[in-house]
Design a protein around this motif. Structure first.
Motif, PDB file in Angstrom:
ATOM      1  N   LEU A 365      -7.698  -5.958  -9.355  1.00 54.03           N
ATOM      2  CA  LEU A 365      -8.782  -5.469  -8.504  1.00 54.03           C
ATOM      3  C   LEU A 365      -8.268  -4.603  -7.354  1.00 54.03           C
ATOM      4  CD1 LEU A 365     -11.814  -5.426  -8.070  1.00 54.03           C
ATOM      5  CD2 LEU A 365     -11.606  -7.544  -6.754  1.00 54.03           C
ATOM      6  N   PRO A 366      -7.242  -5.021  -6.588  1.00 52.29           N
ATOM      7  CA  PRO A 366      -6.736  -4.132  -5.533  1.00 52.29           C
ATOM      8  C   PRO A 366      -6.251  -2.791  -6.084  1.00 52.29           C
ATOM      9  CG  PRO A 366      -5.902  -6.348  -5.207  1.00 52.29           C
ATOM     10  CD  PRO A 366      -6.541  -6.322  -6.568  1.00 52.29           C
ATOM     11  N   ARG A 367      -5.571  -2.824  -7.201  1.00 56.29           N
ATOM     12  CA  ARG A 367      -5.045  -1.593  -7.807  1.00 56.29           C
ATOM     13  C   ARG A 367      -6.175  -0.643  -8.202  1.00 56.29           C
ATOM     14  NH1 ARG A 367      -0.218  -0.231 -10.400  1.00 56.29           N
ATOM     15  NH2 ARG A 367      -0.503   1.382 -11.984  1.00 56.29           N
ATOM     16  N   ARG A 368      -7.270  -1.201  -8.689  1.00 56.39           N
ATOM     17  CA  ARG A 368      -8.374  -0.344  -9.132  1.00 56.39           C
ATOM     18  C   ARG A 368      -9.153   0.245  -7.952  1.00 56.39           C
ATOM     19  NH1 ARG A 368     -13.522  -1.205 -10.220  1.00 56.39           N
ATOM     20  NH2 ARG A 368     -13.414  -3.466 -10.124  1.00 56.39           N
ATOM     21  N   LEU A 369      -9.268  -0.522  -6.856  1.00 57.49           N
ATOM     22  CA  LEU A 369     -10.081  -0.068  -5.729  1.00 57.49           C
ATOM     23  C   LEU A 369      -9.333   0.863  -4.770  1.00 57.49           C
ATOM     24  CD1 LEU A 369     -11.908  -3.399  -4.774  1.00 57.49           C
ATOM     25  CD2 LEU A 369     -12.896  -1.422  -5.956  1.00 57.49           C
ATOM     26  N   LEU A 370      -8.020   0.724  -4.664  1.00 59.31           N
ATOM     27  CA  LEU A 370      -7.283   1.442  -3.626  1.00 59.31           C
ATOM     28  C   LEU A 370      -7.414   2.963  -3.689  1.00 59.31           C
ATOM     29  CD1 LEU A 370      -5.343   1.320  -1.183  1.00 59.31           C
ATOM     30  CD2 LEU A 370      -3.470   1.554  -2.828  1.00 59.31           C
ATOM     31  N   PRO A 371      -7.258   3.633  -4.837  1.00 60.24           N
ATOM     32  CA  PRO A 371      -7.279   5.108  -4.814  1.00 60.24           C
ATOM     33  C   PRO A 371      -8.539   5.685  -4.181  1.00 60.24           C
ATOM     34  CG  PRO A 371      -6.394   4.334  -6.889  1.00 60.24           C
ATOM     35  CD  PRO A 371      -6.902   3.126  -6.184  1.00 60.24           C
ATOM     36  N   ARG A 372      -9.706   5.200  -4.574  1.00 62.65           N
ATOM     37  CA  ARG A 372     -10.947   5.732  -4.004  1.00 62.65           C
ATOM     38  C   ARG A 372     -11.079   5.348  -2.531  1.00 62.65           C
ATOM     39  NH1 ARG A 372     -13.910   9.508  -2.665  1.00 62.65           N
ATOM     40  NH2 ARG A 372     -15.982   8.901  -1.924  1.00 62.65           N
ATOM     41  N   TYR A 373     -10.694   4.108  -2.197  1.00 59.67           N
ATOM     42  CA  TYR A 373     -10.802   3.665  -0.805  1.00 59.67           C
ATOM     43  C   TYR A 373      -9.906   4.510   0.097  1.00 59.67           C
ATOM     44  CZ  TYR A 373     -10.369   0.832   3.392  1.00 59.67           C
ATOM     45  OH  TYR A 373     -10.362   0.415   4.699  1.00 59.67           O
ATOM     46  N   ALA A 374      -8.658   4.718  -0.288  1.00 60.97           N
ATOM     47  CA  ALA A 374      -7.729   5.494   0.533  1.00 60.97           C
ATOM     48  C   ALA A 374      -8.197   6.938   0.673  1.00 60.97           C
ATOM     49  CB  ALA A 374      -6.324   5.441  -0.067  1.00 60.97           C
TER      50      ALA A 374
END
Length: 395
Positions: A365-374
């Motif tokens: 979950l962190p890996r999937r969310l990080l690119p868009r969040y950053a």
């Protein structure tokens, strides 16, 4: 007949000896006044606790005794009697145990110091507040990781413009200004933080009490600056903002970030992430907690933007312990099963973006969310366009 000074000295030694003896008993069973009741980083570290209890005979200053006059101050000469006593119920007596701030010793060059305010009812300790001066540096202090999770909380509010810190009804912290007790942007800041066990107070008193602890934390930060021969003082904050209110999680706009979605998750998984708290202290950090439950004390998922360059450096140092990093023109990314982070250089300096899983048990979950969040947060901060590429899994 002994002089008043000699009698005071003897009483000092008696009280300190009793505290040290209590500390020895606690190591056989019950912990000293719940000092280490919670996870590392929440209260005084093991090393400082040992110094406070085991070395109390030499560390306890005259101000560590019960109050003797109206002008007396404790905690590095910063807290007047009325301010310290206002942090506890009126029917409790208050005393202090302290280790004066210093810029290190033979084994460490980090700033350090501690002060415990102890509330006593009929000779029995019933509540305490621990203030601590220490350096944030995960290269030498393994508790820094826990500190980031505990003190960068979505329950917190900002002190105000010009401060780097957060205040909540659970914990409070404030960074000393740049150049004071640190080596510049290559090191983490020295911070004064406050933590406590269960305190005797009603729920309606919590906001007022939080503000009082915040002001005490600023007073101690100024005292630490004086002791470390740093220039300047920090102004006392006024009334702090209200604690953020919990809102329903928006599955297609997570933490208020457009395009950040939970829709690939099952209905049951999305239910675990119901409830969102968002705290933002400009120049310090933006912290979003998701999946709070009824108590709202711990989020299952955290999305954090660390805006202060010195604090972002602490996160960068943490990334160096996580294994392989993926570098690009703007920064670097790293991840593990429970944490994904990206650090980038912006016009304000280093900024860190992280997504941390603290109990969802959802793979990746962190890996999937990080690119868009950053990418979205970098745009908000004016850092320009980011395209985050995480290290390949299993590499």
């Amino acid at each position: 007949m002994s002089s008043p000074d000699e009698l005071r000295r003897q009483e000092h030694i008696r009280l300190a000896t009793e505290a040290a003896r209590e500390g020895r008993r606690s190591r056989r069973g019950r912990r000293v006044w719940d000092l280490l009741r919670t996870r590392p980083g929440q209260l005084i570290s093991v090393g400082v606790a040992g110094a406070l209890i085991g070395g109390l005979l030499t560390a306890w200053q005259t101000t560590g005794l019960p109050w003797s006059d109206e002008k007396q101050t404790v905690c590095w000469g910063t807290l007047p009697k009325k301010d310290a006593e206002a942090l506890f119920r009126d029917d409790l007596s208050v005393r202090a145990e302290e280790i004066r701030p210093s810029d290190g010793n033979d084994s460490s060059s980090d700033a350090q110091g501690a002060c415990r305010l102890l509330a006593v009812d009929d000779g029995r300790p019933v509540a305490h507040i621990d203030f601590r001066l220490h350096q944030l540096d995960p290269r030498y202090d393994p508790q820094t990781t826990g500190w980031l999770a505990d003190f960068l909380t979505p329950l917190a509010v900002p002190f105000g413009k010009g401060f780097v810190g957060l205040a909540s009804e659970n914990r409070t912290w404030l960074a000393l200004p740049g150049g004071c007790a640190d080596g510049g942007l290559s090191d983490g800041p020295a911070v004064v933080d406050a933590s406590w066990g269960r305190l005797p107070m009603s729920s309606r008193d919590k906001p007022r009490w939080r503000d009082a602890v915040a002001r005490a934390t600023v007073r101690l930060a100024n005292g630490a600056m004086r002791a470390l021969h740093c220039d300047g003082t920090l102004p006392l904050p006024g009334k702090l903002p209200a604690t953020p209110r919990q809102k329903d999680t928006e599955p297609r706009r997570l933490c208020g970030v457009g395009g950040l979605t939970l829709t690939p998750l099952s209905k049951d998984e999305r239910y675990q992430l119901d409830g969102t708290l968002l705290a933002h202290s400009p120049g310090t950090a933006r912290v979003c907690g998701v999946g709070l439950g009824v108590a709202a004390t711990r989020a299952r998922l955290r999305l954090v933007t660390v805006e202060d360059p010195r604090l972002a450096q602490v996160v960068s140092d943490l990334a160096s312990t996580m294994g392989r990093r993926e570098y690009d023109k703007r920064g670097s990314a790293s991840d593990r099963s429970d944490l994904a982070l990206y650090e980038a250089s912006c016009q304000t300096g280093l900024v860190a973006f992280l997504v941390q899983d603290e109990g969802t048990r959802m793979d990746g979950l962190p890996r999937r969310l990080l690119p868009r969040y950053a990418a979205a947060e970098a745009e908000r901060l004016g850092c320009g366009s980011l395209k985050v590429k995480l290290p390949r899994q299993g590499s």
